[in-house]
Design an enzyme around this catalytic site. Structure first.
Site, PDB file in Angstrom:
ATOM      1  CB  SER A 154      -8.721  68.220 -55.605  1.00 25.30           C
ATOM      2  OG  SER A 154      -8.367  68.353 -56.855  1.00 25.30           O
ATOM      3  CE1 TYR A 167     -13.297  65.514 -57.884  1.00 22.48           C
ATOM      4  CE2 TYR A 167     -12.013  67.534 -58.337  1.00 22.48           C
ATOM      5  CZ  TYR A 167     -12.099  66.048 -57.949  1.00 22.48           C
ATOM      6  OH  TYR A 167     -11.158  65.255 -57.292  1.00 22.48           O
TER       7      TYR A 167
HETATM    8  P1  NAD Z   1     -11.344  56.469 -57.509  1.00 23.90           P
HETATM    9  O1  NAD Z   1     -12.301  56.553 -58.451  1.00 23.90           O
HETATM   10  O2  NAD Z   1     -10.379  55.287 -57.563  1.00 23.90           O
HETATM   11  O3  NAD Z   1     -11.833  56.419 -56.022  1.00 23.90           O
HETATM   12  C1  NAD Z   1     -12.700  57.280 -55.493  1.00 23.90           C
HETATM   13  C2  NAD Z   1     -13.724  56.089 -54.258  1.00 23.90           C
HETATM   14  O4  NAD Z   1     -14.625  56.569 -53.844  1.00 23.90           O
HETATM   15  C3  NAD Z   1     -13.922  54.689 -55.273  1.00 23.90           C
HETATM   16  O5  NAD Z   1     -13.180  53.744 -54.316  1.00 23.90           O
HETATM   17  C4  NAD Z   1     -15.398  54.780 -55.029  1.00 23.90           C
HETATM   18  O6  NAD Z   1     -16.290  53.484 -55.012  1.00 23.90           O
HETATM   19  C5  NAD Z   1     -15.631  55.641 -53.854  1.00 23.90           C
HETATM   20  N1  NAD Z   1     -17.119  56.324 -53.832  1.00 23.90           N
HETATM   21  C6  NAD Z   1     -17.870  57.022 -54.602  1.00 23.90           C
HETATM   22  N2  NAD Z   1     -18.916  57.332 -54.140  1.00 23.90           N
HETATM   23  C7  NAD Z   1     -18.984  56.714 -52.894  1.00 23.90           C
HETATM   24  C8  NAD Z   1     -19.958  56.860 -51.822  1.00 23.90           C
HETATM   25  N3  NAD Z   1     -21.157  57.311 -51.929  1.00 23.90           N
HETATM   26  N4  NAD Z   1     -19.606  56.228 -50.563  1.00 23.90           N
HETATM   27  C9  NAD Z   1     -18.461  55.702 -50.473  1.00 23.90           C
HETATM   28  N5  NAD Z   1     -17.398  55.523 -51.526  1.00 23.90           N
HETATM   29  C10 NAD Z   1     -17.525  55.956 -52.464  1.00 23.90           C
HETATM   30  O7  NAD Z   1     -10.618  57.835 -57.305  1.00 23.90           O
HETATM   31  P2  NAD Z   1      -9.481  58.336 -56.661  1.00 23.90           P
HETATM   32  O8  NAD Z   1      -8.519  59.317 -57.594  1.00 23.90           O
HETATM   33  O9  NAD Z   1      -8.664  57.351 -55.969  1.00 23.90           O
HETATM   34  O10 NAD Z   1     -10.079  59.539 -55.811  1.00 23.90           O
HETATM   35  C11 NAD Z   1     -10.139  59.431 -54.495  1.00 23.90           C
HETATM   36  C12 NAD Z   1     -10.285  60.805 -53.876  1.00 23.90           C
HETATM   37  O11 NAD Z   1      -8.953  61.519 -54.335  1.00 23.90           O
HETATM   38  C13 NAD Z   1     -11.441  61.817 -54.563  1.00 23.90           C
HETATM   39  O12 NAD Z   1     -11.945  62.446 -53.359  1.00 23.90           O
HETATM   40  C14 NAD Z   1     -10.659  62.481 -55.569  1.00 23.90           C
HETATM   41  O13 NAD Z   1     -11.517  63.613 -55.384  1.00 23.90           O
HETATM   42  C15 NAD Z   1      -9.390  62.781 -54.869  1.00 23.90           C
HETATM   43  N6  NAD Z   1      -8.525  63.440 -55.875  1.00 23.90           N
HETATM   44  C16 NAD Z   1      -7.817  62.414 -57.043  1.00 23.90           C
HETATM   45  C17 NAD Z   1      -7.069  63.023 -57.783  1.00 23.90           C
HETATM   46  C18 NAD Z   1      -6.510  62.162 -58.944  1.00 23.90           C
HETATM   47  O14 NAD Z   1      -5.689  62.533 -59.751  1.00 23.90           O
HETATM   48  N7  NAD Z   1      -6.974  60.863 -59.016  1.00 23.90           N
HETATM   49  C19 NAD Z   1      -6.717  64.312 -57.717  1.00 23.90           C
HETATM   50  C20 NAD Z   1      -7.206  65.130 -56.708  1.00 23.90           C
HETATM   51  C21 NAD Z   1      -8.070  64.764 -55.787  1.00 23.90           C
END
Ligand code: NAD
Length: 269
Positions: A154, A167
């Site tokens: 991130s 986080y």
């Molecule tokens: P999201 O909530 O759509 O995706 C997260 C996914 O992780 C979900 O499908 C959830 O079911 C899964 N998950 C949660 N706990 C789990 C577990 N114990 N085992 C297996 N799967 C699990 O959100 P996203 O934005 O797609 O996030 C994906 C990644 O991107 C994360 O690591 C998040 O920190 C990172 N991220 C997102 C953003 C953003 O702006 N969306 C920015 C920076 C980083």
């Protein structure tokens, strides 16, 4: 020049929604067989819908339920994937959660839940993936590298984030995990990198984009003046996993519309 992941098997954690689903679609369209991991029964239908989109477009894959914070489940997932597909070539360590709280009110459960999925989950999956890469060795019919790991970190790998100490700590630690693995396994031709997304429109940050006021406030942080989409991350993940990126290892690449230029300082601070 074309990105090809033909003959390769990719595990994408947390691929039933958001960024993970975007990456699964990109990797499948480049020819990889994708394992669409989801965490629980509740996310099974979402994972099936992602896989259906992939197979409707001519791609290949399966869904697989596994909580990445649980060691026994992660070990079994890799065993099952290897027994069904022969090996694993690519790991996308994407699953992540937020449990936000003012620091003095943060419970141990909120801390442990976030570290458990975001950091321990990435450790467990990387360990099992590297064991399999080393067992198989380099197979030039698949890739010139022995294996590829992409951590989804991130911008909060480098931007402190008040109210989100668990986080931000998990993402800061991913940088050292990634660099250490790249260093430790470089000679084995295993490439390890991180993608650091800025604000991507997914369920994890719905509060930041679901109303016009929230979105306008978010855009004040983004010089490129748009919110990112899962495809923005998927495009880079496919390239990084491919042999076109063979000399890239041990680095974090920011995909953030310029967020890490600290837009609020653009008028002189
Ligand atoms: P999201 O909530 O759509 O995706 C997260 C996914 O992780 C979900 O499908 C959830 O079911 C899964 N998950 C949660 N706990 C789990 C577990 N114990 N085992 C297996 N799967 C699990 O959100 P996203 O934005 O797609 O996030 C994906 C990644 O991107 C994360 O690591 C998040 O920190 C990172 N991220 C997102 C953003 C953003 O702006 N969306 C920015 C920076 C980083």
């Amino acid at each position: 020049m074309q990105i090809s992941l033909q003959n390769q098997v990719a595990v994408i954690t947390g691929a039933s929604s958001g960024i993970g689903s975007g990456i699964a679609k990109s990797l499948a369209s480049a020819g990889a067989t994708v394992i669409v991991n989801h965490s629980s029964e509740r996310s099974a239908d979402e994972a099936k819908a992602v896989l259906k989109e992939i197979t409707d477009a001519g791609g290949k894959g399966i869904t697989y339920q596994c909580d990445v914070s649980k060691e026994d489940q992660v070990i079994k997932m890799f065993q099952d994937v290897v027994s069904e597909f022969g090996t694993v070539d690519i790991l996308i360590n994407n699953a992540g959660i937020q449990k936000d709280s003012k620091f003095t009110e943060m419970t141990i459960d909120q801390w442990n839940a976030v570290i458990g999925v975001n950091l321990t989950g990435q450790f467990l999956c990387a360990r099992e993936a590297i064991k399999e890469f080393l067992r198989r060795g380099i197979d030039p019919s698949r890739s010139i590298a022995c294996g590829k790991i992409i951590h989804i970190s991130s911008v909060h790998e480098i931007i402190p984030w008040a109210g989100h100490a668990n986080y931000a700590s998990s993402k800061g630690a991913i940088r050292m995990l990634m660099q250490t693995l790249a260093q430790e396994y470089g000679a084995d031709k295993i490439r390890v990198n991180s993608i650091c997304p800025g604000a991507i429109q997914t369920p994890i940050n719905k509060d930041a984009w679901s109303t016009p006021d929230a979105l306008n406030s978010l855009l004040t942080l983004i010089p490129y003046n748009r919110i990112g989409q899962p495809q923005d991350i998927g495009n880079l993940a496919a390239f990084l996993a491919s042999d076109l990126a063979d000399y890239i290892t041990g680095t974090s690449i920011f995909v953030d519309g310029g967020m890490t230029t600290f837009e609020s300082f653009s008028t002189g601070g």
